[in-house]
Design an enzyme around this catalytic site. Sequence first.
Site, mmCIF file in Angstrom:
data_model
loop_
_atom_site.group_PDB
_atom_site.id
_atom_site.type_symbol
_atom_site.label_atom_id
_atom_site.label_comp_id
_atom_site.label_asym_id
_atom_site.label_seq_id
_atom_site.Cartn_x
_atom_site.Cartn_y
_atom_site.Cartn_z
ATOM 1 N N LYS A 128 -3.616 -0.663 6.891
ATOM 2 C CA LYS A 128 -3.474 -0.128 8.249
ATOM 3 C C LYS A 128 -4.833 -0.039 8.920
ATOM 4 O O LYS A 128 -5.004 -0.448 10.070
ATOM 5 C CB LYS A 128 -2.811 1.257 8.220
ATOM 6 C CG LYS A 128 -1.311 1.191 8.014
ATOM 7 C CD LYS A 128 -0.706 2.565 7.776
ATOM 8 C CE LYS A 128 0.753 2.414 7.374
ATOM 9 N NZ LYS A 128 1.352 3.628 6.842
ATOM 10 N N GLN A 184 0.550 9.583 5.838
ATOM 11 C CA GLN A 184 1.195 8.653 4.914
ATOM 12 C C GLN A 184 2.130 9.420 3.980
ATOM 13 O O GLN A 184 1.701 10.333 3.271
ATOM 14 C CB GLN A 184 0.118 7.911 4.100
ATOM 15 C CG GLN A 184 0.656 6.877 3.153
ATOM 16 C CD GLN A 184 1.285 5.682 3.869
ATOM 17 O OE1 GLN A 184 0.751 5.162 4.834
ATOM 18 N NE2 GLN A 184 2.439 5.263 3.386
ATOM 19 N N ASP A 198 4.707 7.219 14.250
ATOM 20 C CA ASP A 198 5.749 6.913 13.267
ATOM 21 C C ASP A 198 7.136 7.202 13.844
ATOM 22 O O ASP A 198 8.144 6.860 13.218
ATOM 23 C CB ASP A 198 5.549 7.784 12.015
ATOM 24 C CG ASP A 198 5.221 6.954 10.790
ATOM 25 O OD1 ASP A 198 5.284 5.715 10.888
ATOM 26 O OD2 ASP A 198 4.907 7.559 9.750
#
Length: 297
Positions: free
Chosen positions: A55, A99, A122
């Site tokens: 990422k 995460q 997200d």
Amino acid sequence: MADATIIDGKAFAADLRGRIAEEVAALKADHGITPGLAVVLVGEDPASQIYVRNKGEQTEAAGMHSVTHRLPADVAEPELMGLIAALNDDPAIHGILVQFPVPAHLSQDRIVAAIHPDKDVDGLNVINAGRLASGLPALTACTPVGCMMLLKDVLGDLKGKRAVVIGRSNLMGKPMAQLLLAADCTVTIAHSRTVDLPAVCREADILVAAVGRAEMVKADWIKPGAAVIDVGINRLPARDPEAAAAGKTRVVGDVAFDEAKTVAGCITPVPGGVGPMTIACLLQNTLTAARRLNGLG
Ligand code: NAP
């Protein structure tokens, strides 16, 4: 019947990242804004470390500002919340991603709720889930957005198609179903309690498998010519017995690809299908968040 068209998510994602990089450059040149993404990693999970590194690299390659915060596995929740609050207030950060999974002593729900909805790249915050369900502009979970891009690219208009999504997680199944509904599909969400799942799947013009069970969807679950999107990431022992004995693995999806491609009209492989779309769509969400937070639509 000819084999299915193989949907090349890797190539599509590379193109998308290229387009995003151009838009980032324009945003910098025209408005002096550099989109910024902060990723928070708690603990040392090896798979998470790889995701987070990828990422960071792809964020920088797109010309964005990338920050990674690494916290020890035993971090206290108030400390993590303090970091999220600081990132919420940081004008250089437009997207925040913690995460998952996080260690068991931390609450995933509280973490998601703590991220400002306008920086929730997200798309997991209930505000964004509610906005998506209400047909309002929302930051939407990256993988379902990536699946929709692939479907629209290969099928064009999805209006009126029968879609079946296997899986009802907040991360994948539910937003996928909402996006298909918003594209005027007739949508069924299947799950572990669905009765006669193969028969339900056979109704689908579009079948999305987001389950986490290796090669569960067989050829005779698929309507001839259907579009099959395989979201699953599952590890099986390597085919070569020696490699398997040495602990080597291979990644497969939720669909039995070799047999499914003889029936489907088009299908995503694993790896190289949906997977590469996720980070590309994370960059897209970060760019969108940067624009919106600066009043640019
Ligand atoms: P999840 O939270 O574990 O949800 C799995 C869903 O599958 C649940 O709704 C479950 O039903 C359903 N299910 C389980 N066993 C089933 C069965 N035998 N028949 C029918 N449905 C069944 O998983 P997730 O986060 O949605 O992820 C699903 C898969 O996609 C995983 O392999 C994950 O690694 C992968 N994934 C990939 C990406 C990517 O490519 N970047 C991103 C996200 C996820 P119940 O609700 O009834 O338990």
